[in-house]
Design a protein around this motif. Sequence first.
Motif, PDB file in Angstrom:
ATOM      1  N   ILE A 111      -8.828  27.421  68.513  1.00  0.00           N
ATOM      2  CA  ILE A 111      -8.737  27.854  69.908  1.00  0.00           C
ATOM      3  C   ILE A 111      -7.368  27.495  70.479  1.00  0.00           C
ATOM      4  CG2 ILE A 111      -9.646  27.424  72.230  1.00  0.00           C
ATOM      5  CD1 ILE A 111     -12.441  27.239  70.922  1.00  0.00           C
ATOM      6  N   LEU A 112      -6.853  26.323  70.159  1.00  0.00           N
ATOM      7  CA  LEU A 112      -5.523  25.922  70.621  1.00  0.00           C
ATOM      8  C   LEU A 112      -4.450  26.860  70.073  1.00  0.00           C
ATOM      9  CD1 LEU A 112      -3.697  23.844  72.081  1.00  0.00           C
ATOM     10  CD2 LEU A 112      -3.580  22.632  69.897  1.00  0.00           C
ATOM     11  N   ILE A 113      -4.504  27.161  68.790  1.00  0.00           N
ATOM     12  CA  ILE A 113      -3.517  28.052  68.168  1.00  0.00           C
ATOM     13  C   ILE A 113      -3.601  29.449  68.780  1.00  0.00           C
ATOM     14  CG2 ILE A 113      -2.904  29.237  66.016  1.00  0.00           C
ATOM     15  CD1 ILE A 113      -3.643  26.611  64.557  1.00  0.00           C
ATOM     16  N   GLY A 114      -4.817  29.968  68.922  1.00  0.00           N
ATOM     17  CA  GLY A 114      -4.987  31.293  69.514  1.00  0.00           C
ATOM     18  C   GLY A 114      -4.484  31.351  70.941  1.00  0.00           C
ATOM     19  N   SER A 115      -4.786  30.329  71.723  1.00  0.00           N
ATOM     20  CA  SER A 115      -4.331  30.279  73.121  1.00  0.00           C
ATOM     21  C   SER A 115      -2.816  30.202  73.202  1.00  0.00           C
ATOM     22  CB  SER A 115      -4.945  29.083  73.834  1.00  0.00           C
ATOM     23  OG  SER A 115      -6.342  29.175  73.829  1.00  0.00           O
TER      24      SER A 115
END
Length: 96
Positions: A36-40
Amino acid sequence: MTNGSKKRYFGIDPQTRQIVLGKWRIALPDSPALRILIGSLLVVCGLLGFLPVLGFWMVPLGLLVLSHDIPAVRRARRKLAVWWARRRGTENSSGK
């Protein structure tokens, strides 16, 4: 392509948890929080695509990563995939 399986050219391979972009495969981390951090970060940095080094290509890639863990993004990605398949199917059958 044995047993009637279709080769994936774009998306997330559910067995290997890899992003498939044509001939390239990018492994996703096992941690949902890290995904989720990478995608965000990809989406936010992609919105700054007018700056050097960053690019607007990061937005769809970030949404693809987020679709692995966030149901609302996953539904939107599936709707887009169905729309795209129907669009390609109607163009092929109409002779365009």
